[in-house]
Scaffold this active site. Structure first.
Site, short mmCIF file in Angstrom:
data_model
loop_
_atom_site.label_atom_id
_atom_site.label_comp_id
_atom_site.label_asym_id
_atom_site.label_seq_id
_atom_site.Cartn_x
_atom_site.Cartn_y
_atom_site.Cartn_z
N ASP A 90 1.02 -1.09 0.15
CA ASP A 90 0.10 0.02 0.14
C ASP A 90 0.96 1.23 -0.13
O ASP A 90 2.12 1.31 0.63
CB ASP A 90 -0.82 0.07 1.31
N ASN A 91 0.45 2.40 -0.63
CA ASN A 91 1.24 3.49 -0.69
C ASN A 91 0.76 4.61 0.30
O ASN A 91 1.32 5.72 0.05
CB ASN A 91 1.59 4.27 -2.23
N ASN B 148 -3.61 6.38 -11.88
CA ASN B 148 -3.45 5.49 -10.99
C ASN B 148 -4.00 4.28 -11.19
O ASN B 148 -3.34 3.21 -10.92
CB ASN B 148 -4.04 6.03 -9.51
N SER C 260 -16.91 -2.85 -9.08
CA SER C 260 -17.96 -2.05 -8.41
C SER C 260 -19.13 -2.28 -9.08
O SER C 260 -19.38 -2.48 -10.37
CB SER C 260 -17.68 -0.68 -8.51
N TYR D 144 -14.19 7.61 -12.29
CA TYR D 144 -14.03 6.52 -11.21
C TYR D 144 -14.62 5.19 -11.98
O TYR D 144 -13.91 4.16 -11.84
CB TYR D 144 -14.34 6.96 -9.87
N LYS E 277 -13.38 1.30 -13.52
CA LYS E 277 -13.40 -0.18 -13.23
C LYS E 277 -13.96 -0.75 -14.24
O LYS E 277 -13.67 -2.04 -14.74
CB LYS E 277 -14.58 0.14 -12.17
P1 NAD Z 1 -9.54 2.72 0.29
O1 NAD Z 1 -9.27 4.21 -0.23
O2 NAD Z 1 -9.70 2.76 1.86
O3 NAD Z 1 -8.32 1.66 0.08
C1 NAD Z 1 -7.58 1.79 -1.14
C2 NAD Z 1 -6.20 1.63 -0.59
O4 NAD Z 1 -5.33 1.60 -1.95
C3 NAD Z 1 -5.76 2.77 0.31
O5 NAD Z 1 -5.08 2.51 1.30
C4 NAD Z 1 -4.81 3.33 -0.45
O6 NAD Z 1 -3.69 4.07 0.01
C5 NAD Z 1 -4.38 2.35 -1.48
N1 NAD Z 1 -3.61 2.94 -2.69
C6 NAD Z 1 -4.28 3.58 -3.81
N2 NAD Z 1 -3.71 3.71 -4.97
C7 NAD Z 1 -2.42 3.07 -4.66
C8 NAD Z 1 -1.45 2.54 -5.57
N3 NAD Z 1 -0.94 3.00 -6.67
N4 NAD Z 1 -0.38 1.88 -4.86
C9 NAD Z 1 -0.53 1.25 -3.77
N5 NAD Z 1 -1.53 1.43 -2.91
C10 NAD Z 1 -2.72 2.31 -3.33
O7 NAD Z 1 -10.71 2.37 -0.46
P2 NAD Z 1 -11.73 0.83 0.05
O8 NAD Z 1 -13.26 1.40 0.05
O9 NAD Z 1 -10.98 0.09 0.78
O10 NAD Z 1 -11.75 0.33 -1.65
C11 NAD Z 1 -10.97 -0.61 -1.92
C12 NAD Z 1 -11.19 -0.91 -3.54
O11 NAD Z 1 -12.41 -1.35 -3.85
C13 NAD Z 1 -10.86 0.18 -4.22
O12 NAD Z 1 -10.39 -0.28 -5.56
C14 NAD Z 1 -12.25 0.73 -4.68
O13 NAD Z 1 -12.40 1.19 -5.90
C15 NAD Z 1 -13.26 -0.54 -4.48
N6 NAD Z 1 -14.48 -0.33 -4.31
C16 NAD Z 1 -14.89 0.37 -3.20
C17 NAD Z 1 -16.43 0.74 -2.94
C18 NAD Z 1 -16.44 1.25 -1.74
O14 NAD Z 1 -17.61 1.82 -1.52
N7 NAD Z 1 -15.64 1.51 -0.65
C19 NAD Z 1 -17.22 0.31 -3.73
C20 NAD Z 1 -16.88 -0.50 -4.87
C21 NAD Z 1 -15.51 -0.84 -5.16
#
Ligand code: NAD
Ligand code: UDP
Length: 342
Positions: free
Chosen positions: A32-33, A100, A125, A150, A154
């Protein structure tokens, strides 16, 4: 031991999934970054599980940095959560979102091929279904037109993965389409910790409940729904985490190619119902007002859960009350979120 690399593993869904994988006997490595998470999550995971997970502070777009993770470990499967996820932000920062989300996925695929890692679970999603009102959404529902960058990332990554799995016969991919993940781990030590003013319903209600935001505006009260507010399929993040374990288990049965599953409860809850359930959980009223509709909102969105139930053996068990209680437990114990990293 089966080792799973969890990219984005310090984020909201990733951190809960790390716990579920660990409970089910998987070895976990986190990359994670910290773009949207804090190192404190790793400490909290250690308190919850008694285990300090191997962690790499790397940007998944950075091939040489990510290569170290593949070089130093034997990885069996990858769950790729890493990505930027704020819908509104993606409209004003499209370059950052496309760059990204797509580059991180492409870099992971490149290294998977090079290091012969063949199992991938991708966080997709329900947004890929677009603006269709034909609910419930099944995995066969046509993909729609997304309303923001966004959502398109996906949509595009799903297509990239379908193309890759056709060309690379060893590659197995599971696309998981999440509906609305909410709630928090029962310990109250980890949960959703958004920066700034939240856009999503549950983080916003939580902040009104603690008093750090004054009032919730309900976006539209004149929809063609029982109480006039939109219906969403909220799923407890711990159920969602279990869904990932089931997907990794199912990988062994998948010969090759792509399979796709909705992860939801199959039940729509209105904004007003969510507010009422949260009021019950926190023990006081949530100040709210009905405002205008938010553009791009679907009136009703919920999943068909048949396929996940039938093939993954996945069925969400936690109720909207459980989601609100766990969310409040987390929020009240951490009203300002987790401490910033030094
Ligand atoms: P979040 O932002 O809490 O977690 C994503 C993590 O990825 C973060 O810790 C961030 O620091 C890390 N990150 C981002 N870009 C990065 C990179 N280039 N390299 C390394 N780390 C990176 O989000 P979440 O809610 O836990 O969602 C996780 C995944 O699920 C995401 O891909 C999101 O699009 C998808 N998603 C989330 C939801 C929602 O409602 N939360 C719904 C559908 C899909
Ligand atoms: N919502 C709301 N007020 C808010 C945030 C969200 O009324 O401050 C509504 C929103 O219009 C939608 C539901 O709550 O009907 C869920 O919104 P969220 O952004 O959490 O999820 P999504 O719309 O992406 O499914």
């Amino acid at each position: 031991m089966h080792t799973v690399l969890v990219t984005g593993g310090l984020g909201f869904i990733g951190s809960h999934t790390v716990i579920a994988l660990n409970e089910n006997g998987y070895e976990v490595i986190i990359a994670d970054n910290l773009a949207n998470s804090k190192m404190e999550v790793l400490n909290r995971l250690e308190i919850i599980t008694g285990k300090r997970f191997k962690f790499y502070n790397v940007d998944c777009c950075d091939e040489s940095a990510l290569r170290v993770v593949f070089e130093e470990n034997t990885i069996d499967s990858i769950i790729h959560f890493a990505g930027l996820k704020a819908v509104g932000e993606s409209v004003v920062m499209p370059y950052e979102y496309y760059s990204n989300n797509i580059n991180s996925m492409l870099t992971v695929i490149k290294l998977m091929r090079e290091y012969k890692v063949n199992n991938l679970v991708f966080s997709s999603s329900a947004t890929v279904y677009g603006m269709s009102e034909d609910v419930p959404f099944t995995e066969e529902s046509p993909l729609g037109i997304c309303t923001n960058p966004y959502g398109w990332t996906k949509w595009m990554i799903e297509q990239i993965l379908r193309d890759c799995s056709k060309a690379y016969s060893d590659l197995k991919v599971i696309l998981l389409r999440y509906f609305n993940p909410v709630g928090a781990h029962e310990s109250g030590l980890i949960g959703e910790d958004p920066r700034g003013i939240p856009n999503n319903l549950f983080p916003y209600i939580s902040k009104v409940a603690t008093g750090s935001l004054e009032r919730l505006t309900i976006h539209g009260g004149d929809y063609d729904t029982p109480d006039g507010t939109c219906l969403r399929d909220y799923i407890h993040v711990c159920d969602l985490a279990d869904g990932h374990v089931k997907a990794i288990n199912y990988m062994a049965k998948l010969e090759s190619g792509v399979d796709v599953f909705n992860l939801g409860t199959g039940k729509g809850t209105s904004v007003i119902e969510a507010v009422k359930a949260f009021e019950k959980a926190c023990g006081h009223e949530i100040n709210n007002v009905i405002g205008p509709r938010r553009s791009g909102d679907l009136p009703v969105c919920y999943a068909s859960t048949d396929k996940a139930e039938r093939l993954l053996g996945f069925k969400a068990s936690r109720t909207i009350e459980d989601m609100c209680e766990s969310c409040w437990n987390w929020q009240s114990k951490n009203p300002n979120g987790l401490p910033e990293d030094n």
